[in-house]
Design an enzyme around this catalytic site. Structure first.
Site, PDB file in Angstrom:
ATOM      1  N   THR A 171       2.886  -8.251  -0.767  1.00  0.00           N
ATOM      2  CA  THR A 171       2.983  -8.132   0.688  1.00  0.00           C
ATOM      3  C   THR A 171       2.566  -9.453   1.326  1.00  0.00           C
ATOM      4  O   THR A 171       1.603 -10.092   0.874  1.00  0.00           O
ATOM      5  CB  THR A 171       2.121  -6.994   1.296  1.00  0.00           C
ATOM      6  OG1 THR A 171       2.046  -7.191   2.712  1.00  0.00           O
ATOM      7  CG2 THR A 171       0.697  -6.961   0.773  1.00  0.00           C
ATOM      8  N   ASP A 231       1.211  -9.487   4.010  1.00  0.00           N
ATOM      9  CA  ASP A 231       0.016  -9.164   4.801  1.00  0.00           C
ATOM     10  C   ASP A 231      -1.293  -9.422   4.047  1.00  0.00           C
ATOM     11  O   ASP A 231      -2.351  -9.505   4.665  1.00  0.00           O
ATOM     12  CB  ASP A 231       0.052  -7.691   5.242  1.00  0.00           C
ATOM     13  CG  ASP A 231       1.294  -7.354   6.049  1.00  0.00           C
ATOM     14  OD1 ASP A 231       1.889  -8.276   6.634  1.00  0.00           O
ATOM     15  OD2 ASP A 231       1.674  -6.169   6.078  1.00  0.00           O
ATOM     16  N   ARG A 256       3.377 -20.421  27.101  1.00  0.00           N
ATOM     17  CA  ARG A 256       4.620 -19.970  26.458  1.00  0.00           C
ATOM     18  C   ARG A 256       4.279 -19.191  25.201  1.00  0.00           C
ATOM     19  O   ARG A 256       3.190 -19.354  24.632  1.00  0.00           O
ATOM     20  CB  ARG A 256       5.500 -21.163  26.064  1.00  0.00           C
ATOM     21  CG  ARG A 256       6.043 -21.943  27.241  1.00  0.00           C
ATOM     22  CD  ARG A 256       7.164 -21.178  27.947  1.00  0.00           C
ATOM     23  NE  ARG A 256       7.836 -22.003  28.928  1.00  0.00           N
ATOM     24  CZ  ARG A 256       7.493 -22.122  30.205  1.00  0.00           C
ATOM     25  NH1 ARG A 256       6.442 -21.463  30.665  1.00  0.00           N
ATOM     26  NH2 ARG A 256       8.189 -22.906  31.019  1.00  0.00           N
ATOM     27  N   GLU A 301       0.810  -1.220   0.000  1.00  0.00           N
ATOM     28  CA  GLU A 301       0.000   0.000   0.000  1.00  0.00           C
ATOM     29  C   GLU A 301       0.850   1.280   0.000  1.00  0.00           C
ATOM     30  O   GLU A 301       0.464   2.276  -0.605  1.00  0.00           O
ATOM     31  CB  GLU A 301      -0.957   0.022   1.204  1.00  0.00           C
ATOM     32  CG  GLU A 301      -0.284  -0.297   2.526  1.00  0.00           C
ATOM     33  CD  GLU A 301      -0.941   0.389   3.730  1.00  0.00           C
ATOM     34  OE1 GLU A 301      -0.618  -0.023   4.854  1.00  0.00           O
ATOM     35  OE2 GLU A 301      -1.718   1.336   3.551  1.00  0.00           O
TER      36      GLU A 301
HETATM   37  O1  F6P Z   1       4.206  -5.327   5.825  1.00  0.00           O
HETATM   38  C1  F6P Z   1       4.968  -6.467   6.014  1.00  0.00           C
HETATM   39  C2  F6P Z   1       5.443  -6.564   7.441  1.00  0.00           C
HETATM   40  O2  F6P Z   1       6.174  -7.766   7.576  1.00  0.00           O
HETATM   41  C3  F6P Z   1       4.351  -6.479   8.502  1.00  0.00           C
HETATM   42  O3  F6P Z   1       3.636  -7.676   8.634  1.00  0.00           O
HETATM   43  C4  F6P Z   1       5.157  -6.084   9.710  1.00  0.00           C
HETATM   44  O4  F6P Z   1       4.385  -5.381  10.654  1.00  0.00           O
HETATM   45  C5  F6P Z   1       6.204  -5.178   9.127  1.00  0.00           C
HETATM   46  O5  F6P Z   1       6.316  -5.493   7.753  1.00  0.00           O
HETATM   47  C6  F6P Z   1       7.564  -5.322   9.773  1.00  0.00           C
HETATM   48  O6  F6P Z   1       8.392  -4.368   9.237  1.00  0.00           O
HETATM   49  P1  F6P Z   1       9.977  -4.347   9.392  1.00  0.00           P
HETATM   50  O7  F6P Z   1      10.537  -5.303   8.393  1.00  0.00           O
HETATM   51  O8  F6P Z   1      10.329  -2.940   9.075  1.00  0.00           O
HETATM   52  O9  F6P Z   1      10.299  -4.753  10.788  1.00  0.00           O
END
Ligand code: F6P
Length: 347
Positions: free
Chosen positions: A125, A127, A271, A102
């Site tokens: 992504t 996500d 855990r 995005e």
């Molecule tokens: O957008 C992909 C992602 O892996 C998210 O799921 C996560 O919150 C973020 O990027 C982590 O970002 P970075 O690689 O900057 O720690």
């Protein structure tokens, strides 16, 4: 044509497969392909490199991105947009393929809108939160990795009669949590879109234990806000001061807090496992390689046809194109019917 290609935002498995597909298709149409280093930063700073058959060979199974990536936002860098336009013209580029989520594609949409910048997008992504495409590449690999982790946690949870909390990525959507949770047989799944309370989560675990199951697997999405029956809710951020150039706070840590809550409230030993960047690393699944390849071919076709401001997308089983504006207008969240599938197996 001289066609630039960049990869921006968090890396994900399949980026190299897109680069390969765009380049192979462009070469066979007689075009040149130029790699832009480190996302939008490469166009802000003018760091580019030619890509030839040698550079794109052996890329299909390779994770990460050979072009490097950053979360640089030219709109947040002094003179950033002017630099992008200057470098693009100076290097004699005719078109750009932007591969990103995005944020990266939001910049592409804005540049197209404000400067008629000749750009097409490819949705990436882990996500899976981009609108206008059913799936992004990278997601399938992340889900496979998270599912394998859940499978492995099952055997140790069962041996010790423990509750295992698994924290997965996904930012503000729960796609990875829901899909890996369904595939791995999670007993409770907590996602930002359907905020079950901590009390409800504990009740599900207790219900399960009453049925004679002495262990439970809880999958929690990093963007889940801990919510309570009192109405209170809290988003756990890794470091509240650390935001990127797109204003995103670094998430992470909700698993720890949740595990403590579960242990205190239920008395069951608990855990936590935080999967983190393991979900983004390594070789893409066959499905992601194929999707990335199809997206790459579509992007090259859009460029050749001069259909800029568009993004390759998957709708059903078809690769189509949609406007970048539409794709970046809003996040694609997990719909209630998907969460209902997961919920049918809680407790
Ligand atoms: O957008 C992909 C992602 O892996 C998210 O799921 C996560 O919150 C973020 O990027 C982590 O970002 P970075 O690689 O900057 O720690």
């Amino acid at each position: 044509m001289r066609i630039g290609i960049l990869t921006g935002g968090g890396d994900c498995p399949g980026l190299n497969a897109v680069i390969r597909a765009v380049a192979r298709q462009s070469f066979s149409s007689g075009h040149e392909v130029i790699g832009v280093r480190d996302g939008w930063r490469g166009l802000v700073d003018g760091v580019i490199e030619p890509l030839g058959p040698r550079e794109i060979s052996g890329l299909l199974p390779r994770g990460g991105t050979i072009l490097g990536t950053t979360r640089t936002n030219p709109y947040r860098v002094e003179g950033g947009v002017e630099h992008v336009l200057e470098v693009f013209a100076r290097e004699g580029l005719d078109a750009l393929v932007a591969v990103g989520g995005e944020d990266t594609l939001g910049v592409a949409a804005r540049l197209y809108d404000e400067h008629a910048f000749p750009v097409v997008g490819v949705p990436k992504t882990i996500d899976n939160d981009l609108a206008a495409t059913d799936y992004t590449f990278g997601f399938d690999t992340a889900v496979a990795i998270a599912t394998e982790a859940i499978d492995r946690l099952h055997t140790t949870a069962e041996s010790h009669n423990r509750v295992m909390v698994v924290e997965v990525m996904g930012r503000h959507t729960g796609w990875i949590a829901v899909m890996s949770g369904i595939a791995g047989g999670a007993d409770v799944i907590l996602i930002p879109e359907a905020p079950l309370t901590v009390e409800q989560a504990c009740a599900e675990i207790e219900r399960r234990h009453e049925r004679g199951k002495d262990f439970s697997i809880v999958v929690v999405s990093e963007g889940y806000e801990l919510s309570y029956e009192s109405g209170e809710s809290k988003l756990v951020a890794g470091d509240a001061r650390s935001t990127d150039q797109f204003g995103h706070v670094a998430l992470g840590g909700v698993g720890d807090v949740l595990a403590k809550e579960i242990e205190t409230r239920t008395g069951y030993e608990t855990r936590v496992t935080v999967l983190g960047h393991v979900q983004r690393g390594g070789t893409p699944t066959a499905r992601d390689r194929v999707l990335a390849t199809r997206f790459g071919l579509k992007a090259a076709e859009l460029v050749t046809q001069g259909r800029f401001g568009r993004m390759a997308a998957l709708q059903g089983d078809r690769i189509v194109d949609v406007s970048l504006a539409e794709a970046t207008a809003e996040l694609k969240t997990v719909p209630p019917e998907w969460y209902a599938v997961a919920r049918a197996f809680f407790g």
